[in-house]
Design a protein around this motif. Structure first.
Motif, PDB file in Angstrom:
ATOM      1  N   LEU A 144       0.800   7.611   1.114  1.00  0.00           N
ATOM      2  CA  LEU A 144      -0.556   7.921   1.564  1.00  0.00           C
ATOM      3  C   LEU A 144      -0.546   8.463   2.989  1.00  0.00           C
ATOM      4  O   LEU A 144       0.236   8.033   3.831  1.00  0.00           O
ATOM      5  N   GLU A 171      -9.586  -1.584   5.923  1.00  0.00           N
ATOM      6  CA  GLU A 171      -8.783  -0.389   5.701  1.00  0.00           C
ATOM      7  C   GLU A 171      -7.334  -0.800   5.896  1.00  0.00           C
ATOM      8  O   GLU A 171      -6.980  -1.362   6.930  1.00  0.00           O
ATOM      9  N   THR A 221      -3.225   3.439  -5.409  1.00  0.00           N
ATOM     10  CA  THR A 221      -2.840   3.404  -3.993  1.00  0.00           C
ATOM     11  C   THR A 221      -1.809   2.306  -3.729  1.00  0.00           C
ATOM     12  O   THR A 221      -1.576   1.951  -2.578  1.00  0.00           O
ATOM     13  N   VAL A 257       0.875  -1.164   0.000  1.00  0.00           N
ATOM     14  CA  VAL A 257       0.000   0.000   0.000  1.00  0.00           C
ATOM     15  C   VAL A 257       0.916   1.218   0.000  1.00  0.00           C
ATOM     16  O   VAL A 257       1.900   1.273   0.741  1.00  0.00           O
ATOM     17  N   ILE A 308      -8.514  -3.162  -4.694  1.00  0.00           N
ATOM     18  CA  ILE A 308      -7.979  -1.894  -4.212  1.00  0.00           C
ATOM     19  C   ILE A 308      -7.625  -1.034  -5.419  1.00  0.00           C
ATOM     20  O   ILE A 308      -7.248  -1.558  -6.471  1.00  0.00           O
ATOM     21  N   ARG A 309      -7.785   0.276  -5.271  1.00  0.00           N
ATOM     22  CA  ARG A 309      -7.450   1.164  -6.388  1.00  0.00           C
ATOM     23  C   ARG A 309      -5.963   1.056  -6.707  1.00  0.00           C
ATOM     24  O   ARG A 309      -5.122   1.041  -5.819  1.00  0.00           O
ATOM     25  N   ASN A 365      -5.514   5.623   5.340  1.00  0.00           N
ATOM     26  CA  ASN A 365      -5.600   4.221   4.937  1.00  0.00           C
ATOM     27  C   ASN A 365      -6.234   4.054   3.559  1.00  0.00           C
ATOM     28  O   ASN A 365      -7.062   4.867   3.144  1.00  0.00           O
ATOM     29  N   ALA A 366      -5.864   2.981   2.878  1.00  0.00           N
ATOM     30  CA  ALA A 366      -6.453   2.633   1.576  1.00  0.00           C
ATOM     31  C   ALA A 366      -7.600   1.648   1.829  1.00  0.00           C
ATOM     32  O   ALA A 366      -7.528   0.818   2.736  1.00  0.00           O
TER      33      ALA A 366
END
Length: 184
Positions: free
Chosen positions: A120, A139, A173, A116, A169-170, A123-124
């Motif tokens: 960031l 998350e 990210t 991840v 997940i995107r 959280n993703a």
């Protein structure tokens, strides 16, 4: 020959060798942007590309040989690495913190993993479906290690390493999949 002439001749030879070494560039290191999607001179595979650590103890070296000093020792198999150059059996790699060095190809695996995104600040979201409104599964904090199963260019199907948690997940990210990259 006098001492003065020998000294001048020696300095001239040194300059010739130094200039030729600089001009020849024994091992040019290109930025990823400059080398974007070239083929590796050893494998013919795309450069840059993501791989993961196979070994439980992997040494990153300053240069492409065991005679070079160890820069880092990685002890977590599965960590994603980005190959940015090839030289014989050696791969110049970059980790998610931007540290670069050389690793022997036997220490690396083509298995795709990601973390991840370290950049960031929150959280993703891991979702059950590849859509922003999909059910929230978890998350994930920055640097959580994931196995990549596939990517559509926007979403990646992943599982959390050493856990049963899986979902989507995107892609933006993650560090371990290029923006817009698609694979099954």
């Amino acid at each position: 020959m006098t001492y003065h002439r020998k000294l001048c001749a020696g300095l001239c030879l040194a300059l010739v060798f130094l200039n030729s070494a600089v001009l020849a560039g024994a091992m040019p290191v290109k930025s990823v942007a400059a080398a974007a999607w070239n083929k590796g001179r050893e494998t013919g595979l795309p450069i840059p590309r993501y791989v993961s650590l196979k070994a439980h103890k992997a040494r990153m070296r300053v240069g492409p040989s065991t005679i070079y000093a160890t820069k880092w020792i990685y002890i977590k198999p599965g960590l994603p690495m980005e190959i940015i150059d090839e030289y014989g059996h050696w791969r110049q790699v970059r980790d998610d913190t931007g540290v670069t060095g050389w690793m022997h190809s036997a220490l690396l695996s083509a298995t795709r993993t990601a973390v991840v995104a370290p950049w960031l600040t929150k959280n993703a979201m891991l979702r059950a479906d590849p859509e922003p409104t999909g059910t929230l599964v978890a998350e994930l904090q920055p640097r959580v290690l994931l196995s990549l199963h596939s990517c559509t260019g926007v979403w990646c199907r992943v599982s959390v390493r050493e856990h049963a948690t899986k979902g989507y997940i995107r892609q933006d990210t993650l560090w371990g999949a290029y923006p817009g990259e698609m694979f099954q």
